[in-house]
Design an enzyme around this catalytic site. Structure first.
Site, mmCIF file in Angstrom:
data_model
loop_
_atom_site.group_PDB
_atom_site.id
_atom_site.type_symbol
_atom_site.label_atom_id
_atom_site.label_comp_id
_atom_site.label_asym_id
_atom_site.label_seq_id
_atom_site.Cartn_x
_atom_site.Cartn_y
_atom_site.Cartn_z
ATOM 1 N N HIS A 1 0.807 -1.216 0.000
ATOM 2 C CA HIS A 1 0.000 0.000 0.000
ATOM 3 C C HIS A 1 0.848 1.278 0.000
ATOM 4 O O HIS A 1 0.350 2.343 0.367
ATOM 5 C CB HIS A 1 -0.914 0.023 1.225
ATOM 6 C CG HIS A 1 -1.788 -1.165 1.386
ATOM 7 N ND1 HIS A 1 -2.770 -1.472 0.471
ATOM 8 C CD2 HIS A 1 -1.837 -2.128 2.338
ATOM 9 C CE1 HIS A 1 -3.399 -2.579 0.879
ATOM 10 N NE2 HIS A 1 -2.838 -2.999 1.994
ATOM 11 N N HIS B 1 -8.007 -4.031 -0.589
ATOM 12 C CA HIS B 1 -7.539 -5.401 -0.790
ATOM 13 C C HIS B 1 -8.455 -6.147 -1.746
ATOM 14 O O HIS B 1 -8.410 -7.365 -1.852
ATOM 15 C CB HIS B 1 -7.486 -6.164 0.532
ATOM 16 C CG HIS B 1 -6.735 -5.448 1.593
ATOM 17 N ND1 HIS B 1 -7.354 -4.624 2.493
ATOM 18 C CD2 HIS B 1 -5.420 -5.402 1.871
ATOM 19 C CE1 HIS B 1 -6.436 -4.119 3.307
ATOM 20 N NE2 HIS B 1 -5.259 -4.574 2.939
#
Lengths: 333, 333
Positions: free
Chosen positions: B58, B220
């Site tokens: 991320h 996700h």
């Protein structure tokens, strides 16, 4: 390729509107079509002003580098297309603070033609303009033809160093000397894994197999030097570093800055994996890295891939590199 | 999806090695496996320390926010996986400067479980720890169930504001109060256009048609609230802003900060096109934007898409938001 856009014809206009709405404290538009952007506090009296320009689609290149300690103005073109000479003249007038203007831009036909024309017009208006063209892309022409090479991510260093010099109160000749020195000291090699798609075209600029990569591809999809199977990050790093060092030998004990630049779609995680190997390779050769930069500095819309630039430093360039700057896209303390 | 990696199993380790080689002036590793990173000058005596943590993939979340004026330490997990409680404890010990530690992280099962365990261990060692969990993703649970929502890009604001408060010398309760206030005042809505591919898995996390988008999808690949045909940038902006304002009504005359966050593969140009419309929509409602942020703040590898976060400001939060910070990924003067 899916895009978050409205009418493809309006991409550049709407992007510029968004940019000006977001950063009106730092940027000012000096044309109704927003194609000439300058520092909000332009002109800075007595300072050599620095302008750049080029096609859109490469953010933060070109317009992301306007700000304190960086560039004074930028001429913005359409997608992958040169801005007009008139836009460049408008930038030049708005940033000239009485100490002359330096143009720094990448070596592409349209940009060269238009900046040369702008230079002549500015000259007639009594504004002294000098030019330094970035030619850092090793892959674009063989050794011996350096002046015909394209300018890519390494251009960042020309901007940064010349701008830091201009901030010292140096005159135009001195600022130009630094830009030329930076240009002579920087090399870039890139690899592309996927094409980008121009919004108004709607299909990829070029085709590349799902397991292929192209070393040396330009940021507009210009052909590279070698296409082959996708290699590991370490193999790619080795290939890029070797090409640079063959072109610009760097002796043990030297200090360099390294820029690992993402072309658009490649995650930052992968850029760090490549940086790791670049660091290791240079360390093995006794070359010390000072102030590395890792991130997106010159993109090609959503192209996957990256480039490595190496800038050979001496004390003068290192000192200039360390000076702070502040733009809407990047700030250095 | 092509990736510039070596062995997929080594992606996180090699990324961390690259990161530490590049930023050793700002970051320090306190574990041999590099999963616990802290500010190079940790612990800062007398200051409330702030830690975060979460899965990799991320960037710049989570480890990109460690630095002066920001976080003190981060626990780094594997790809999209929570770090262990032990790693969190190691971070906690290394950053504790005698004034307690605040955990700020996103509301995901594994992270909650492990941070709670770390909290108990720290407590036994005499380190006072408090926790604020980010739950800014409007799409993840309906109104009335805010505390069950996921944390996404809006977490940036919790970090920034709490860290600025800690720098004033405030005590742990006060720093926690600011993080809670930031959490109550921020909402995020995102849209995904493509999946990412976990390196060790090698195929996309989810399938999405070439002309489809999913509103509210998690970082996700968690399902969103609506899948449909790809809409224009303006329609997407309208949909995201409306969802946020329905959830958190903001009255005319209010001041907000806006974060337009790219999920990985979406070009900066498109983020500005979206920002343009967000600005227009808020302006129409008499809502003033202060200090917008546009760029990649919380990504999902090479996922295409973006999110919009809106933070409702009062004088206290605005003052804290304006304080400078400096991390390897972003600097604010």
């Amino acid at each position: 390729m899916k895009k978050v856009i409205n009418n493809p014809e309006n991409v550049v206009d709407e992007m510029l509107e968004g940019l000006l709405l977001a950063h009106s404290d730092q940027l000012r538009s000096v044309r109704e079509d927003n194609r000439a952007l300058v520092r909000a506090d332009s002109p800075v009296q007595g300072k050599v002003a620095i302008a750049t320009g080029g096609g859109s689609g490469h953010l933060p290149l070109f317009l992301g580098y306007v700000g304190k300690g960086m560039l004074d103005g930028v001429a913005v073109g359409n997608m992958f297309a040169s801005p007009s000479a008139q836009v460049m003249v408008d930038v030049t007038r708005a940033i000239h603070g009485g100490a002359g203007v330096l143009y720094i831009y990448g070596n592409y036909g349209g940009d060269v033609m238009n900046f040369d024309m702008a230079c002549e017009i500015a000259d007639m208006e009594g504004i002294r303009v000098e030019t330094v063209v970035a030619t850092d892309d090793v892959a674009s022409m063989p050794k011996g033809h350096e002046e015909q090479r394209r300018g890519v991510a390494g251009m960042f260093y020309l901007y940064k160093l010349a701008a830091a010099k201009a901030d010292t109160g140096a005159d135009l000749d001195e600022v130009k000397r630094i830009a030329e020195k930076a240009s002579a000291h920087v090399r870039t090699m890139g690899v592309a894994l996927s094409s980008c798609t121009l919004p108004a075209v709607g299909r990829p600029t070029f085709e590349i197999g799902h397991d292929q990569m192209e070393i040396g591809m330009g940021i507009h999809g210009e052909p590279g030097v070698r296409r082959g199977p996708l290699e590991s990050a370490d193999a790619i790093a080795l290939s890029l570093v070797n090409s640079i060092l063959e072109d610009m030998p760097i002796s043990s004990g030297s200090k360099v800055s390294v820029l690992v630049n993402g072309l658009g779609a490649t995650p930052l995680e992968e850029l760090y994996i490549v940086y790791r190997k670049v660091h290791e390779l240079l360390e093995e050769k006794g070359i010390n890295i000072h102030r590395p930069y890792i991130g997106e500095f010159a993109t090609s819309l959503e192209m996957a891939g990256l480039s490595v630039s190496i800038l050979l430093l001496d004390d003068e360039l290192r000192e200039l590199l360390d000076k702070p700057f502040s733009t809407p896209f990047r700030t250095q303390n």
